[in-house]
Scaffold this motif. Structure first.
Motif, mmCIF file in Angstrom:
data_model
loop_
_atom_site.group_PDB
_atom_site.id
_atom_site.type_symbol
_atom_site.label_atom_id
_atom_site.label_comp_id
_atom_site.label_asym_id
_atom_site.label_seq_id
_atom_site.Cartn_x
_atom_site.Cartn_y
_atom_site.Cartn_z
ATOM 1 N N ALA A 273 6.989 11.026 14.018
ATOM 2 C CA ALA A 273 7.776 9.817 13.760
ATOM 3 C C ALA A 273 6.936 8.742 13.084
ATOM 4 O O ALA A 273 7.423 8.021 12.201
ATOM 5 C CB ALA A 273 8.370 9.287 15.064
ATOM 6 N N THR A 274 5.683 8.637 13.488
ATOM 7 C CA THR A 274 4.783 7.647 12.891
ATOM 8 C C THR A 274 4.524 7.963 11.424
ATOM 9 O O THR A 274 4.533 7.071 10.560
ATOM 10 C CB THR A 274 3.448 7.624 13.662
ATOM 11 O OG1 THR A 274 3.699 7.291 15.024
ATOM 12 C CG2 THR A 274 2.484 6.616 13.055
ATOM 13 N N LYS B 264 7.695 7.289 9.316
ATOM 14 C CA LYS B 264 7.893 5.847 9.124
ATOM 15 C C LYS B 264 7.008 5.344 7.999
ATOM 16 O O LYS B 264 7.439 4.557 7.138
ATOM 17 C CB LYS B 264 7.586 5.103 10.427
ATOM 18 C CG LYS B 264 7.789 3.593 10.340
ATOM 19 C CD LYS B 264 7.497 2.916 11.669
ATOM 20 C CE LYS B 264 7.686 1.408 11.581
ATOM 21 N NZ LYS B 264 7.380 0.751 12.891
ATOM 22 N N TYR B 265 5.771 5.815 7.972
ATOM 23 C CA TYR B 265 4.827 5.413 6.925
ATOM 24 C C TYR B 265 5.264 5.930 5.560
ATOM 25 O O TYR B 265 5.275 5.190 4.563
ATOM 26 C CB TYR B 265 3.431 5.932 7.268
ATOM 27 C CG TYR B 265 2.430 5.782 6.159
ATOM 28 C CD1 TYR B 265 1.900 4.533 5.835
ATOM 29 C CD2 TYR B 265 2.013 6.886 5.420
ATOM 30 C CE1 TYR B 265 0.979 4.385 4.812
ATOM 31 C CE2 TYR B 265 1.092 6.753 4.389
ATOM 32 C CZ TYR B 265 0.584 5.502 4.087
ATOM 33 O OH TYR B 265 -0.324 5.369 3.063
ATOM 34 N N ASN C 74 8.263 6.829 4.529
ATOM 35 C CA ASN C 74 9.484 6.168 4.073
ATOM 36 C C ASN C 74 9.222 4.724 3.644
ATOM 37 O O ASN C 74 9.911 4.216 2.748
ATOM 38 C CB ASN C 74 10.554 6.219 5.162
ATOM 39 C CG ASN C 74 11.246 7.572 5.208
ATOM 40 O OD1 ASN C 74 11.848 8.010 4.236
ATOM 41 N ND2 ASN C 74 11.159 8.258 6.348
#
Length: 282
Positions: A7-8, A11-12, A14
């Motif tokens: 997920a981290t 997020k980066y 995107n």
């Protein structure tokens, strides 16, 4: 370095897309390659078995042949690369067709080692014709690579599979691929690169078709390009400027072999061109 949460990473990635910046990933066949790539700001680092051959002066295609156990080579390379990477996600190239491996356990082992994700390499996708047909008919087909990506997704590992056509893009996206990598063939250029490849314009059309197919399954899938004539930054820039939706570039030879060949050649040339003439008055 411990594995970074999927997920981290997403997020980066995107955030880069939203900011209009390219995602850049690269292969690391040595610890020095990984350190240098991270210093340059790379977003993803991938350890392929082909990196060992590439940085030993052999063609990357050697990673497709029986010169060593691909999955074990990646684990061996990990102890050189993982300890020197400080903050960049490191992915493992996994041979999904290996019939002598317990895949869920192996993927869990990679995650415990510090790998944040996986890619399907070596890949049957680089074979075609009679040889590809033989692999498919004898239970060593591309579908096993799709299964591997699905298992990695279930373990919440980042997945960035190579695909070679729209049908494979659909299959991999359905399996949970986070990043679909449109593979344009073995990278050209340098002393051991391929000499035959499609044009950059051909690549744009093929990548667009792959992107449309992947997005027909899930619109948020990330699409990046790799290989063939897309060897240098200006090549990748052309593709990103002309593709309808391509978010970045993966380099292997482009990230470590070609820069190394150029830098060492030019450095030795400068030494050989030294002026040894004693200057008057000195």
């Amino acid at each position: 370095m411990p594995a970074i949460a999927r997920a981290t990473i997403l997020k980066y990635l995107n955030a880069l897309i939203d900011a209009g910046r390219p995602i850049v990933g690269g292969g690391a066949g040595t610890g020095l390659s990984a350190k240098s790539e991270e210093a340059g700001g790379i977003d993803l680092i991938v350890i392929y078995n082909s990196g060992r051959y590439r940085m030993a002066g052999r063609g990357s295609s050697a990673g497709l042949l029986a010169y060593g156990n691909a999955n074990e080579i990646v684990k061996e390379m990990a102890v050189e690369v993982l300890p020197v990477v400080k903050h960049t996600p490191v992915l493992a190239g996994v041979n999904g067709t290996d019939p002598f491996i317990l895949m869920p356990q192996f993927l869990g082992e990679l995650k415990a080692m510090g790998f944040s994700g996986v890619q399907n390499f070596p890949t049957i996708g680089l074979f075609d014709g009679t040889m590809r047909q033989s692999f498919e008919e004898t239970g060593m087909g591309y579908g096993l690579e799709v299964d591997m990506i699905a298992e990695a997704h279930a373990l919440d590992l980042l997945t960035t599979p190579y695909v070679f056509n729209p049908e494979e893009a659909v299959a991999m996206t359905k399996a949970g691929a986070d990043v679909v990598v449109a593979h344009m063939g073995v990278t050209t250029g340098g002393t051991i690169g391929a000499t035959s490849a499609k044009s950059l314009a051909d690549c744009v059309a093929e990548i667009d078709a792959i992107s449309v197919a992947a997005r027909s399954v899930r619109d948020d899938v990330i699409v990046i390009c790799h290989g063939g004539p897309i060897a240098m930054p200006e090549d990748a820039a052309f593709v990103l400027q002309h593709c309808d939706r391509c978010h970045g570039f993966y380099g292997a030879s482009s990230a470590e072999r070609l820069p190394t060949e150029i830098a060492i050649r030019d450095q030795i040339g400068r030494f050989k061109d030294m002026d040894m003439t004693v200057k008057k008055g000195e």
